[in-house]
Structures are given as C-alpha cells and as structure tokens.
Design an enzyme around this catalytic site. Sequence first.
Site, PDB file in Angstrom:
ATOM      1  N   GLU A  70     -52.434 103.121  92.154  1.00 32.90           N
ATOM      2  CA  GLU A  70     -53.112 104.059  91.581  1.00 32.90           C
ATOM      3  C   GLU A  70     -52.092 104.665  90.569  1.00 32.90           C
ATOM      4  O   GLU A  70     -52.041 105.775  90.153  1.00 32.90           O
ATOM      5  CB  GLU A  70     -52.715 105.638  92.918  1.00 32.90           C
TER       6      GLU A  70
HETATM    7  C1  LIG Z   1     -53.518  97.205  97.794  1.00 41.62           C
HETATM    8  C2  LIG Z   1     -53.551  97.578  96.592  1.00 41.62           C
HETATM    9  C3  LIG Z   1     -55.030  97.943  96.824  1.00 41.62           C
HETATM   10  C4  LIG Z   1     -55.931  98.191  95.668  1.00 41.62           C
HETATM   11  N1  LIG Z   1     -56.442  99.742  95.216  1.00 41.62           N
HETATM   12  C5  LIG Z   1     -57.338  99.590  94.440  1.00 41.62           C
HETATM   13  C6  LIG Z   1     -58.816 100.557  94.581  1.00 41.62           C
HETATM   14  O1  LIG Z   1     -58.627 100.748  95.904  1.00 41.62           O
HETATM   15  N2  LIG Z   1     -59.545  99.906  94.115  1.00 41.62           N
HETATM   16  C7  LIG Z   1     -58.995  99.996  92.625  1.00 41.62           C
HETATM   17  O2  LIG Z   1     -59.616 100.520  91.309  1.00 41.62           O
HETATM   18  N3  LIG Z   1     -57.817  99.520  92.545  1.00 41.62           N
HETATM   19  C8  LIG Z   1     -57.180  99.268  93.385  1.00 41.62           C
HETATM   20  N4  LIG Z   1     -55.951  98.839  93.267  1.00 41.62           N
HETATM   21  C9  LIG Z   1     -55.599  97.976  91.976  1.00 41.62           C
HETATM   22  C10 LIG Z   1     -54.553  98.826  91.697  1.00 41.62           C
HETATM   23  O3  LIG Z   1     -54.995 100.319  90.860  1.00 41.62           O
HETATM   24  C11 LIG Z   1     -53.938  98.414  89.609  1.00 41.62           C
HETATM   25  O4  LIG Z   1     -52.864  96.987  90.168  1.00 41.62           O
HETATM   26  C12 LIG Z   1     -52.966  98.211  89.352  1.00 41.62           C
HETATM   27  O5  LIG Z   1     -53.942  99.437  88.788  1.00 41.62           O
HETATM   28  C13 LIG Z   1     -51.994  97.313  88.413  1.00 41.62           C
HETATM   29  O6  LIG Z   1     -53.074  97.003  87.447  1.00 41.62           O
HETATM   30  P1  LIG Z   1     -52.944  95.706  87.401  1.00 41.62           P
HETATM   31  O7  LIG Z   1     -52.507  95.112  89.023  1.00 41.62           O
HETATM   32  O8  LIG Z   1     -53.949  95.175  86.427  1.00 41.62           O
HETATM   33  O9  LIG Z   1     -51.527  95.635  86.232  1.00 41.62           O
HETATM   34  P2  LIG Z   1     -51.438  95.329  85.034  1.00 41.62           P
HETATM   35  O10 LIG Z   1     -51.944  96.522  84.320  1.00 41.62           O
HETATM   36  O11 LIG Z   1     -51.522  94.537  84.170  1.00 41.62           O
HETATM   37  O12 LIG Z   1     -49.906  96.209  84.878  1.00 41.62           O
HETATM   38  C14 LIG Z   1     -48.689  94.715  85.073  1.00 41.62           C
HETATM   39  C15 LIG Z   1     -47.260  95.247  84.571  1.00 41.62           C
HETATM   40  O13 LIG Z   1     -47.689  95.697  82.884  1.00 41.62           O
HETATM   41  C16 LIG Z   1     -47.235  97.398  83.090  1.00 41.62           C
HETATM   42  N5  LIG Z   1     -48.162  97.297  81.563  1.00 41.62           N
HETATM   43  C17 LIG Z   1     -49.147  97.691  81.864  1.00 41.62           C
HETATM   44  N6  LIG Z   1     -49.987  97.781  80.874  1.00 41.62           N
HETATM   45  C18 LIG Z   1     -48.997  99.225  80.509  1.00 41.62           C
HETATM   46  C19 LIG Z   1     -48.588 100.094  79.260  1.00 41.62           C
HETATM   47  N7  LIG Z   1     -49.768 100.056  78.311  1.00 41.62           N
HETATM   48  N8  LIG Z   1     -47.504 100.758  78.735  1.00 41.62           N
HETATM   49  C20 LIG Z   1     -46.045  99.824  79.483  1.00 41.62           C
HETATM   50  N9  LIG Z   1     -46.522  99.062  80.307  1.00 41.62           N
HETATM   51  C21 LIG Z   1     -47.450  98.892  81.320  1.00 41.62           C
HETATM   52  C22 LIG Z   1     -47.477  97.701  84.364  1.00 41.62           C
HETATM   53  O14 LIG Z   1     -46.824  98.897  84.693  1.00 41.62           O
HETATM   54  C23 LIG Z   1     -46.540  96.894  85.153  1.00 41.62           C
HETATM   55  O15 LIG Z   1     -45.424  96.821  85.432  1.00 41.62           O
HETATM   56  C24 LIG Z   1     -55.178  97.756  93.986  1.00 41.62           C
HETATM   57  C25 LIG Z   1     -53.683  96.465  94.239  1.00 41.62           C
HETATM   58  C26 LIG Z   1     -53.611  96.407  95.365  1.00 41.62           C
HETATM   59  C27 LIG Z   1     -52.324  95.200  94.909  1.00 41.62           C
END
Ligand SMILES: Cc1cc2nc3c(=O)[nH]c(=O)nc-3n(C[C@H](O)[C@H](O)[C@H](O)COP(=O)(O)OP(=O)(O)OC[C@H]3O[C@@H](n4cnc5c(N)ncnc54)[C@H](O)[C@@H]3O)c2cc1C
Length: 588
Positions: A431
Amino acid sequence: MNYAHPYQDAEFVLRHIVDLDGLCEQAGLDVNMDLAVAVLDEAGKMGAEVLAPLNRVGDLNPAKLGANGVEASPGFTEAYQQFAEAGWLSLSVVEAFGGQNLPNVLSTAVNEIWHSANMAYALCPMLSQGAMESIGHHASEDLQATYLPKVASGEWTGTMNLTEPDAGSDLAAIKSKAVPKGDHYLISGQKIFITWGDHQMTPNIVHLVLARLPDAPPGVKGISLFIVPKFVLNADGEPGERNSAFALSLEHKMGIHGSPTCVMEFNEAVGYIVGEPNKGLAYMFTMMNHARQAVGLQGLSISERAYQQAKQYAKERLQGTRRDGSRIPIIQHPDVRRMLMTMKSGIEAMRALALTAAAEIDRARYATDDASQAQHEARVELLTPIVKGWLTEMSQELTSLGIQVYGGMGYIEETGVAQHYRDARILTIYEGTTGIQALDFIGRKTLVDKGEALAVLLQEMQATLAMVKAQAGLDAAIATNLAQALHAGNEAREWILANAAQDANLAGTASVSFLMLFGYLTGGWLLAKGALQAQQSLAAGEGDKDFLQAKLISAKFYSEQLLPRTAAYLAAIKAGSDSTMSMPEDQF
Ligand SMILES: Cc1cc2nc3c(=O)[nH]c(=O)nc-3n(C[C@H](O)[C@H](O)[C@H](O)COP(=O)(O)OP(=O)(O)OC[C@H]3O[C@@H](n4cnc5c(N)ncnc54)[C@H](O)[C@@H]3O)c2cc1C
C-alpha cells in the site's frame, strides 16, 4: 498466547480525543458511546475466541494452491462464515446496500481487533472493504446494486489488483489490457502479489483490476478500473460461468502465511468498467486514504498483540535474585521497563492518531458546509501518510522489542512472538512503501500547498500546549517536551519550504525524517491531549483512577523518551542532501 481487546484505551480515545458522541450528533447518526462500547465488546469476543486461536494455525499451515484453486488455512473458512453471518463486514456500509451505517472511526476501532487477533485472516475483509470503497464511490448504480450488497454481507469477497512485475511503486507502468466487447471488456495481463487473490471461502470473488484501454494515453492518465468477477454472473445475479481470472502460483513469504499472496493471470476475462475510462488511477487515489489508514492501523494492531505477550512474559519470567534469595520477575528490571513503556506509550500514541485520522474521514463526509468539508479533507490528506508511514515504522521497532523482552525465547518460533515481527515486516512495504508515503507527505501534502495544512495542524498543537501548560497538577515534563518537539516541527516545516527549491534532492533525502518527525510529534500532541483529559477527570473524581494515572505516566514517558527523537530528525533534515547523494555509484 491469547488476545484481549484493550477496551479501556480504545474507549478513552473514542470518548475524549475523538469525541465520538459529538461527531455522531453532528452527523445525524444514531450512534453513541454506549453503542460503541457494546460493538467493541462483541468484536473483542469474536477476535479473542474465534480469530486469535487461528493466528498460529495460519502461520504454520499457509494457504495452498490445489486443483480447484487456493485452499485457505485450516479453520479459516468456518471463521469467515461466522464473521460474515455476524455482519462484521458491513459496519460502515450505507443502509441502502445492506450496511449498518456506523461511522468509519468505529469500524476502524473494530478493525484494530481483527488485525490484532489474526492479521493474515483480517486482510481478507480489509480488501473487501477497499473494494466496497471503490465501487461505492465510482461505479455505476447498476454495478453498485449488483456487487455491493454481496460484498457487504460477506457473501463474496473483494481484491485489489494493481501491482504488475514492472509496475510496483510506479503504477504508471501498468501494461494489463482491456478490450471493449459489447457491454463489457476483455481483460488480459498478469498481476503479482495479490492478497487473497483466490480462495474458496465464498462462492464468488470481486476483483478490482487496473488495466489500459487500446487507445489509452501513456502513463498515469491512461489507466482504467474494472470489476472482474471470479464467476461471471447469470441473469439472476448469481455466479455462473468461471471467468478467466486464475491464481497461477502463491508466494512463499516471510510472514502473514495465512494470507494467500497470488500471481494472478487474466486471460480475456470478462470485466466491467468502473466509472469513466482513463480515470482508474484517480479513482484509486480517492480510496487510497482509506486503504493507507487501514494498513497504518495494522501497525498498531500487531504492536498491541506483541505488547500483550511481552508484558505477560515479563511478569512471569524470573531472572536475578534479591538479597533475601527471592527471584526477580524481569518486569522489575529498569531496562525491561524501558522496553515495555516504549511499547505501551507508543501504542497509545498510535491508537490516538489512527482513530483521530479515521474520524477526520467521517468529519469530512458529514460536514455541513463547504469550508468545514475542505478543512477536514485537508486534514485527512495530511494525516494519512503519517498514519501509514509512522505507525508501520513504529510497528517494526515495537514488535522487535516484543522479541527482546522474551530474550532467547523470543527468537524461538514456539513462543509466537517472532510471528508478530515477521508479520509486521510487510507493513512498511505494501500500500505504498514508507519512501512513497514520505514523498507524498513532503511533496503533495506540504510543498504543494506551501505548508498551509501543516501550519493549521501546528497551530492546533500550539493551542493544546497552552492548555497543557495551564493545567494544574499536570507534570511539567509533558509541556516542556511537547514545546521542544513543536519547535522542531515548526522549524522543519519552515526549513523545507525555504530550501527545497534550491536543491532537487533535498525533499527526497529529507522526506522520511520529515515524516517520522511529524509522526512522533502528532503522537505526542494526542497523548498530551489525553493527559489533559485524564488530569481533569482525576481532579473531578471521575473515571477509573488507576487507568487515568497510567495515562499520565504513559504521556510523561513518551514525552521524555520518544518525543526527543524529533530533534534528531530535525538535525538530519537540516544536514541536507550532500552526504546522501555525493557518493559515486561505483562505490556502493
Ligand atoms: C505480501 C504482499 C501483499 C501485497 N498485496 C497486494 C495486493 O493485494 N494488491 C496489489 O496490487 N499489490 C499488492 N502488493 C504489492 C505492493 O503494494 C508492492 O510490493 C509495493 O507497492 C512496492 O512495489 P514493489 O514491490 O514493486 O517495490 P519497488 O517499487 O520496486 O520499490 C523498491 C524500493 O524502491 C523504492 N522506490 C521505488 N520508487 C521510488 C521513488 N519514486 N522514490 C523513492 N523511492 C522509491 C521503494 O520505496 C522501495 O524501497 C503486495 C505485496 C506483498 C509483498
């Protein structure tokens, strides 16, 4: 280890900090504190007796992918049915869709119980609430009439399908497609990490899916929102043909094992557009406040559960011997006291903030004039990233302290405290990560309005400080420390407003410190408000004396031991971006 609902503190916050009675009267809702206490009492029983015993069961027996899809952990289906039959899903849904029209702040206080009792399970109703928000705000009347009553009654559940392999924090990169066909669309694409994306606890699941129309503009302005049912409905509104929306696999995770996290494949699945084309991301933003506050609340809940175990253990575990030969329960060692007080006072601050922010959603919704609506909406916008970011970051520290109080036994899975720590770890990630919350807070919520909403909040804090200073009998430390933290807050705001434009990296490098500073400060402000009330009640001889005196001690501890962290965050903010950004990439 079982769970007991912390009634007294929740009731104190609802009565004195939130002023639930005043809110409901102004909103014309037939709800008062007596009803709230009765609802919390019933929810407490359900949490303690039905959901909490399944917490460890889910941890040890994760959901599995079988021939017919995802199979929930043992006992979860029966618990879900009991939960749905008792009407817990529809607390704050409007009556027209079968709901009970209770204020959001009361259903938030109830949700704390579900997440404390069994967070992996409670994610399922939480996602249903999120789906109801999106449908209720943006879908056509037909779609609302078809789907809302079924989700509100718990007969079906909801999911949120946003994330894709290349689109996590950056949802503008979404690739899933939606092709129009007659009165519906055909949705194709892969979504990852979808919480409760499949299960067989209910006869249907309502997926909300972000996808692009063929002629959509690139980026954020080309994303639309669709309802994709697991089973397409027959003419009579009952589930018919299986839609092409399947869980391909389940993730093996660090925590929340009882919550299936699915890779979802949509292959020309039948879907229905929510609202207008290309507005999907804007729609997600309107419900994001709700969803983000809900995850912040999980941070409070899991910390409360860890604290309940830690305090019990600290009373029973004997280490050290007195001169008379008797052994000492570890709760009497000052450092164990430090840990328990950090947990207790931190949790009380988190609860006060979570419920205050939840009540602002009600106050905005039931405002009777435009100016007051705008004022409460601005407060919701401002507090939401703090609730999500600060409460979940706090939960990392507090659940870790839960393990520390247990010593070696905390590291051993059988005691169950490690589970809280593992379960809490996701909260700063999904989220919107802490980094994303902090950028929202410093950018959209501060720089964009030139610090206006923050200035209004700081003025309110200043007014509370004046009352705290003037209150006879209140320990002076509370006012002194709040004044210093407030000074840090004012200075951070002014410094960021004055310097952000000169350094493109400043807001980004300072953002998490900025968010954490305001998290501690807002928590301290609300605890000081609580202390004021506790002191007045004590002076008037009203209420439970022991509880009220404990509130005063908590507020004092927090002001002395946690509020000074604001000074460190201010120093980090004012150091600027140089040392963070100057390291050449090849030196990492
Ligand atoms: C157990 C679990 C349940 C989940 N449930 C759902 C769900 O029901 N529905 C759904 O749609 N998604 C769901 N998610 C997905 C979740 O919302 C994402 O994992 C989350 O938004 C982060 O995206 P990412 O994993 O691609 O990380 P990334 O976006 O790749 O981020 C990696 C790191 O980079 C940083 N970062 C990225 N972009 C920026 C920026 N512009 N500025 C500064 N820092 C940045 C982040 O803060 C983080 O530290 C779930 C994830 C998990 C693990």
